[in-house]
Write a protein that holds these residues in place. Structure first.
Motif, PDB file in Angstrom:
ATOM      1  N   GLY A 244     -26.097  58.917 -76.887  1.00 20.63           N
ATOM      2  CA  GLY A 244     -25.132  57.969 -76.322  1.00 20.63           C
ATOM      3  C   GLY A 244     -25.317  56.564 -76.858  1.00 20.63           C
ATOM      4  N   ILE A 247     -23.973  56.339 -80.406  1.00 21.48           N
ATOM      5  CA  ILE A 247     -22.506  56.246 -80.401  1.00 21.48           C
ATOM      6  C   ILE A 247     -22.074  54.831 -80.059  1.00 21.48           C
ATOM      7  CG2 ILE A 247     -20.407  57.040 -79.242  1.00 21.48           C
ATOM      8  CD1 ILE A 247     -21.750  59.754 -78.878  1.00 21.48           C
ATOM      9  N   GLU A 248     -22.690  54.286 -79.021  1.00 19.64           N
ATOM     10  CA  GLU A 248     -22.337  52.922 -78.606  1.00 19.64           C
ATOM     11  C   GLU A 248     -22.541  51.935 -79.754  1.00 19.64           C
ATOM     12  OE1 GLU A 248     -23.350  48.897 -76.850  1.00 19.64           O
ATOM     13  OE2 GLU A 248     -24.704  50.255 -77.859  1.00 19.64           O
ATOM     14  N   PHE A 251     -19.814  51.893 -82.303  1.00 21.17           N
ATOM     15  CA  PHE A 251     -18.554  51.287 -81.889  1.00 21.17           C
ATOM     16  C   PHE A 251     -18.699  49.804 -81.591  1.00 21.17           C
ATOM     17  CE2 PHE A 251     -17.193  55.592 -81.559  1.00 21.17           C
ATOM     18  CZ  PHE A 251     -15.848  55.526 -81.823  1.00 21.17           C
ATOM     19  N   LYS A 252     -19.931  49.340 -81.410  1.00 25.54           N
ATOM     20  CA  LYS A 252     -20.113  47.907 -81.139  1.00 25.54           C
ATOM     21  C   LYS A 252     -20.814  47.231 -82.329  1.00 25.54           C
ATOM     22  CE  LYS A 252     -18.670  47.727 -76.693  1.00 25.54           C
ATOM     23  NZ  LYS A 252     -18.115  46.743 -75.804  1.00 25.54           N
ATOM     24  N   TRP A 257     -16.843  53.031 -86.837  1.00 25.68           N
ATOM     25  CA  TRP A 257     -16.115  53.880 -85.895  1.00 25.68           C
ATOM     26  C   TRP A 257     -15.982  55.330 -86.353  1.00 25.68           C
ATOM     27  CZ3 TRP A 257     -11.852  51.015 -82.691  1.00 25.68           C
ATOM     28  CH2 TRP A 257     -12.410  49.848 -82.156  1.00 25.68           C
ATOM     29  N   SER A 264     -19.462  61.440 -81.402  1.00 34.75           N
ATOM     30  CA  SER A 264     -18.860  61.742 -80.101  1.00 34.75           C
ATOM     31  C   SER A 264     -18.439  63.196 -80.023  1.00 34.75           C
ATOM     32  CB  SER A 264     -17.639  60.860 -79.851  1.00 34.75           C
ATOM     33  OG  SER A 264     -17.988  59.515 -79.893  1.00 34.75           O
TER      34      SER A 264
END
Lengths: 290, 282
Positions: A244, A247-248, A251-252, A257, A264
């Motif tokens: 997790g 993944i975060e 995206f940050k 992405w 994801s």
């Protein structure tokens, strides 16, 4: 129950809005994510663009996600979740069992006490744990009083596993409680009357008969553990990264992405695999489910 | 033998076993001590919040005067309120449809409705972030005045709340005696009148319980909000997250305590409403 053809206008009025919302704001975004997972950042004039993408370029992101670096993190997420799930089961089973055999006066109160923390914000509960475990926290304060420590209890795998157990325990207690409550207690009496010890009775009668509840609880805890982001982020820090968190980051901070999208989907496939395993076991133990 | 048995020491009387009571004590201690200390230290005068120095309401006053924290709280409550209304209406309609009709692929439809419940939150969060970005909704909404700038978060919250409402309302509807509906129609009520005068009053406890569930789910959500909120919009959990990353402070304790009280009250209410009615109350 009516056939939907008998009253089509009512059927569509009732079905329409909810289905629309699900399709547009859930399935469609997942579709976007799916496409993104097969895309790459566009290269414009020899430079990698931050905002533009070349869509559907191939499976390079999935290839990257099975790179040993990420495979280790995926593997670690699985065993951390598995360990947390087992610890949950071991602590939740006696609780559920005890509540089922508690007096009628105590039962609702005990159930409420188990479920109540679940309703308190996940973030607040995790924050509360930080206050307990940090180097100047209460545990170290208590240990210091007897001349021990201080120990580093935060920012490692121990903190993450403890946090996951703490946070997801109610998910385990409730299905266990539901099946033990339905268990015909005369089976236990029969087993004890026929000379089996309490331990043998538990192992050979209680556990097999409550297997559906065990399976449901295990899945209900394992799935959110596997996809957890907040607990490893706040309690694990950089030392206990789970899928997790990766993944975060895509995206940050890392702003990748397409790769985040692929990860994801890997996580979702793992989740569905766990669900299918549950369906499989549920079918197998269907004969036992009284 | 039997006369030697004390009350509560029968072979199946596990509820009175000492070891089980001790285990209960230990586990409840571990479950509640962090939360209780959090609440207790919101009244502590010590800034660093480690040692108890005395009782005060200062932290609440400070939290109240922290305009960023209050703004985040107002945002969270606004989002939860609107998302709850929409999610309750959508969830109730889906529940009614599933309860009343049989149609092809019903099992598949139910599984489809359950997807937001089983899918990892973070996947839903990033999918919505991507969706809002690609469709331009993120840019459009950020420019809007309050509370319209919360639209994306509300949309996301409705998407994960209403399947829960549908489940709660449907389980209430299962207990409905359809002869009441037939009686109402026999007595001359139209379909619409029957719906409002017979079915809705029966659904009411389920609707309230579902709404309270949606309200707490929305108020509690961090992960999905974290991804779907624009750079400017802050909700209470997102604000607390950024504060927690910087360290422990009694102000966070005070603000958290307020949120705990809100959710606990909502939950206890929901449970009371969902519990099977005692005889005599109807």
């Amino acid at each position: 129950m009516d056939n939907w053809k008998d009253n089509k206008s009512v059927f569509w009025t009732l079905a329409g809005p909810g289905t629309f919302w699900m399709l547009v704001f859930f399935i469609l975004p997942l579709g976007f994510l799916f496409v993104m997972s097969f895309s790459d950042k566009a290269v414009i004039n020899g430079e990698i663009s931050i905002t533009e993408y070349d869509y559907l370029t191939g499976i390079s992101n999935y290839v990257r996600s099975v790179d040993p670096l990420y495979l280790t993190i995926i593997w670690k997420s699985i065993w951390v979740s598995a360990l947390a799930t087992i610890l949950c089961l071991v602590t939740a089973y006696p609780i559920a069992f005890g509540i089922c055999f508690a007096s009628e006066r105590w039962k609702p109160l005990l159930l409420l006490l188990v479920v109540l923390p679940f309703w308190i914000n996940l973030l607040i509960r995790t924050y509360a744990l930080i206050a307990v475990f940090r180097s100047q926290g209460y545990v170290n304060l208590a240990l210091g009083a007897v001349g021990l420590g201080p120990y580093d209890m935060l920012y490692n795998n121990f903190a993450v596993i403890f946090g996951l157990v703490y946070v997801y325990m109610p998910f385990m207690v409730l299905p266990l409680y539901a099946t033990i409550e339905r268990l015909d207690k005369s089976f236990l009496e029969a087993s004890l009357d026929l000379g089996a010890s309490q331990f043998t009775t538990f192992l050979k009668v209680t556990v097999p008969l409550t297997m559906p509840g065990i399976i449901t609880g295990v899945i209900l805890v394992f799935i959110p553990c596997l996809g957890s982001f907040l607990t490893p982020d706040l309690l694990g820090g950089a030392n206990a990264v789970m899928i997790g968190n990766v993944i975060e980051r895509q995206f940050k901070a890392a702003n990748d992405w397409p790769f985040g999208a692929a990860l994801s989907f890997m996580l979702m496939y793992a989740t569905f695999a766990a669900l299918m395993l549950r369906a499989f076991f549920a079918k197998r133990s269907a004969g036992v489910d009284v | 033998m039997a006369d030697q048995m004390k009350p509560g020491s029968g072979p199946l009387d596990y509820g009175n076993r000492l070891w089980l009571k001790i285990l209960f004590g230990v586990i409840f201690f571990m479950l509640y001590v962090p939360i209780i200390t959090l609440v207790a230290f919101s009244f502590n005068t010590d800034r660093r919040g480690i040692v108890w120095r005395g009782f005060t309401f200062d932290n609440y006053v400070k939290a109240w005067n922290n305009s960023a924290l209050i703004e985040a709280m107002v945002n969270s409550l606004m989002i939860a309120l609107i998302a709850t209304i929409i999610a309750t209406v959508l969830g109730a309609m889906v529940a009614l449809m599933l309860w009343r009709f049989r149609f092809p692929f019903k099992g598949a439809y139910e599984a489809f409705m359950g997807l937001p419940i089983v899918i990892p939150e973070i996947c839903m969060g990033v999918a919505l972030l991507l969706f809002f970005n690609e469709t331009g909704m993120m840019a459009a909404v950020v420019a809007m005045p309050w509370p319209l700038n919360l639209s994306n978060i509300i949309i996301a919250h409705v998407a994960f709340c209403f399947p829960f409402v549908a489940i709660v309302v449907r389980s209430r509807l299962v207990g409905f005696n359809r002869q009441l509906e037939e009686a109402s129609k026999d007595l001359g009520a139209s379909e619409w009148q029957t719906f409002w005068k017979v079915i809705v009053p029966f659904m009411m406890p389920g609707l309230v319980a579902g709404a309270l569930l949606a309200f707490t789910l929305s108020l509690d959500d961090f992960v999905i909000t974290f991804f779907t909120s624009g750079p400017e919009t802050v909700t209470f959990p997102v604000k607390v997250y950024s504060l927690v990353r910087r360290g422990v402070s009694p102000e966070i304790n005070a603000a958290s305590t307020v949120l705990i009280v809100i959710t606990v009250v909502a939950t206890v209410l929901a449970m009371k409403l969902q519990a099977p009615q005692k005889s005599g109350k109807g």
